[in-house]
Scaffold this active site. Structure first.
Site, PDB file in Angstrom:
ATOM      1  CE  LYS A   1      33.326  45.313  25.371  1.00 45.55           C
ATOM      2  NZ  LYS A   1      34.624  44.731  25.430  1.00 45.55           N
TER       3      LYS A   1
ATOM      4  CG  HIS B   1      33.337  43.282  18.211  1.00 44.53           C
ATOM      5  ND1 HIS B   1      34.130  44.137  18.918  1.00 44.53           N
ATOM      6  CD2 HIS B   1      33.707  41.985  18.681  1.00 44.53           C
ATOM      7  CE1 HIS B   1      34.591  43.164  19.950  1.00 44.53           C
ATOM      8  NE2 HIS B   1      34.254  42.131  19.737  1.00 44.53           N
TER       9      HIS B   1
ATOM     10  NE  ARG C   1      33.270  38.047  32.132  1.00 45.28           N
ATOM     11  CZ  ARG C   1      33.380  38.446  31.111  1.00 45.28           C
ATOM     12  NH1 ARG C   1      33.243  39.564  30.452  1.00 45.28           N
ATOM     13  NH2 ARG C   1      33.560  37.320  29.912  1.00 45.28           N
TER      14      ARG C   1
ATOM     15  CB  SER D   1      31.722  41.776  27.776  1.00 47.24           C
ATOM     16  OG  SER D   1      32.864  42.486  27.336  1.00 47.24           O
TER      17      SER D   1
ATOM     18  CG  ASP E   1      33.085  45.280  28.965  1.00 41.07           C
ATOM     19  OD1 ASP E   1      32.593  44.106  29.247  1.00 41.07           O
ATOM     20  OD2 ASP E   1      34.015  45.688  28.403  1.00 41.07           O
TER      21      ASP E   1
END
Ligand code: URA
Ligand code: CA
Length: 425
Positions: free
Chosen positions: A188, A83, A169, A184, A162
């Site tokens: 995922k 990621h 947010r 968050s 999320d």
């Protein structure tokens, strides 16, 4: 004792520590619509000020991951994922995944589309004519079994918590909270079925994290979180003060990834360096893999993936009606290029989106002729701009003339700033 939202908000407001039951109650209640936005907004602000300890962060992460479908690739063994927190010219996924697959790794990756000044892997892959990113989970699994890698867009209902929390947010000033960002991202990855995860945490002007202290804190939080929830996690802190590669724009970036995989003379060395570190760290997470990087085998894996997903690499070429070169006005070094500014220029050429759902044009962008730090002579080409209209071209060239700096000192920030590993290492 029955739980209620008011008590949970007040407990966190006053600096208390929440139990797993309280966190699950809040997340499930929010996703099912029983708990309203205003109470969750108050909770998020309490977390923003009071923080979450590592157990609370792990409980929140797992509650979020389990709010929707959780993929399970048990048949494949140890599944890896990577990621990036988002950057400019970041095409590492297209290089790293084939390198890891060539070493025997199995990577099932769900990717996103780009927003703002950063690009998304799905948009990049769709620049390859015919390439399909909408595979079923079964087709994805079969492909990973055969060639080691698949990259698909999100089709399943993964982590609905999320999507809701992020939107809330975004409008309540609670994005910039390390435990909220960490949960968050990690929720995922966990819902995507990964057992080993390498996180590329970008630092600098073009990144979500502007300074190294904050980035390190986020990275350490996510690595520790991995230990708590039974996932192997390594974080690499990397420079995003300047674009990672010479290529910005979707078609240009795929071509650049191919340049690195085939070790073409003109390839971006900084892109290659970060890709090698990310791939080596992924390989390290699975001791059954070959601890070496084989570029020619990796290119074969990349080509197999493209072919299996319907793409035609022979048709990958840049087709922009307008182009112009930016040249160096003095002798010196390629000394600087603000990644945020370059990302915005490329987005405004049509390569990226201002708001979700905007169409994008794969055939526009900016290609540097030099890597950051290289020597340049007066009059030498520094970059070429590719545009869809004369107006876009003129605007981008005028902006780039300001942003690309040639000076007496080379750009010298290293691309890899630190590596943070979990477990006992
Ligand atoms: N990226 C995410 O996925 N989540 C955040 O909260 C911040 C950045
Ligand atoms: Ca350690």
């Amino acid at each position: 004792m029955s739980l209620n939202v008011y008590d949970i908000i007040v407990k966190k407001r006053d600096g208390g520590v929440l139990s797993a039951d309280e966190i699950v109650f809040l997340i499930d209640g929010y996703v099912s619509g029983r708990i309203p936005d205003y109470q969750v907004a108050a909770f998020l602000m309490a977390v923003y000020f009071q923080g979450l300890n590592s157990e609370e962060t792990a409980d929140l992460t797992m509650a979020m991951a389990r709010s929707g479908k959780v993929l399970d690739f048990n048949d494949l063994g140890f599944v890896l994922d990577k990621h990036s927190t988002g950057g400019v010219g970041d095409t590492t996924t297209l290089i790293v995944l084939p390198l890891v697959a060539a070493a025997g790794g199995r990577i099932a990756k769900m990717s996103g589309r780009g927003l703002g000044h950063t690009g998304g892997t799905i948009d990049k892959l769709e620049a390859i004519p015919g390439f399909s990113t909408s595979l079923s989970v079964e087709a994805m699994e079969a492909q990973v079994k055969e060639i080691g890698l698949a990259i698909v867009g999100q089709t399943e209902n993964l982590v609905p918590a999320d999507k809701l929390l992020y939107a809330l947010r975004d409008v309540t000033g609670t994005i910039e909270s390390i435990p909220l960002i960490a949960s968050s991202i990690m929720s995922k990855k966990i819902a995507g079925g990964a057992q080993g995860i390498v996180l590329d945490v970008k630092v600098g002007r073009g990144a979500f994290m502007k300074n190294i202290e904050e980035a390190r804190k986020l990275a350490e939080t996510m690595v520790a979180l991995g230990d708590l929830v039974g996932r192997k996690v390594t974080a690499v802190l990397s420079d995003m003060d300047v674009p990672l590669s010479k290529a910005q724009g979707n078609t240009l970036e795929v071509i650049e990834a191919v340049n690195v995989l085939t070790l073409a003379e003109t390839r971006s060395r900084r892109l290659q360096e970060l890709s090698e570190v990310l791939a080596a760290e992924m390989i390290r997470l699975d001791s059954s893999l070959q601890p070496s990087l084989d570029f020619s085998k990796a290119y074969e894996r990349f080509a197999s993936m493209v072919e299996r997903q319907g793409g035609d690499l022979a048709k990958l070429k840049l087709d922009a009606p307008f182009k112009k070169q930016v040249t160096a006005k003095a002798d010196g070094f390629f000394a600087d290029a603000d990644a945020l500014a370059v990302g915005q220029i490329v987005r405004d050429l049509g390569a990226g989106r201002k708001v979700k759902g905007d169409p994008i044009n794969p055939n526009v962008g900016v290609l540097f002729s030099k890597d950051l730090g290289e020597r340049v002579a007066k009059g030498e080409v520094l970059a070429t701009v590719y545009a869809q209209s004369q107006e876009d071209l003129d605007r981008a060239v005028a902006s780039l003339e300001e942003v690309l700096v040639v000076g007496p000192k080379p750009y010298d920030r290293p691309v890899v700033l630190d590596v943070i590993r979990g477990g006992d290492e």
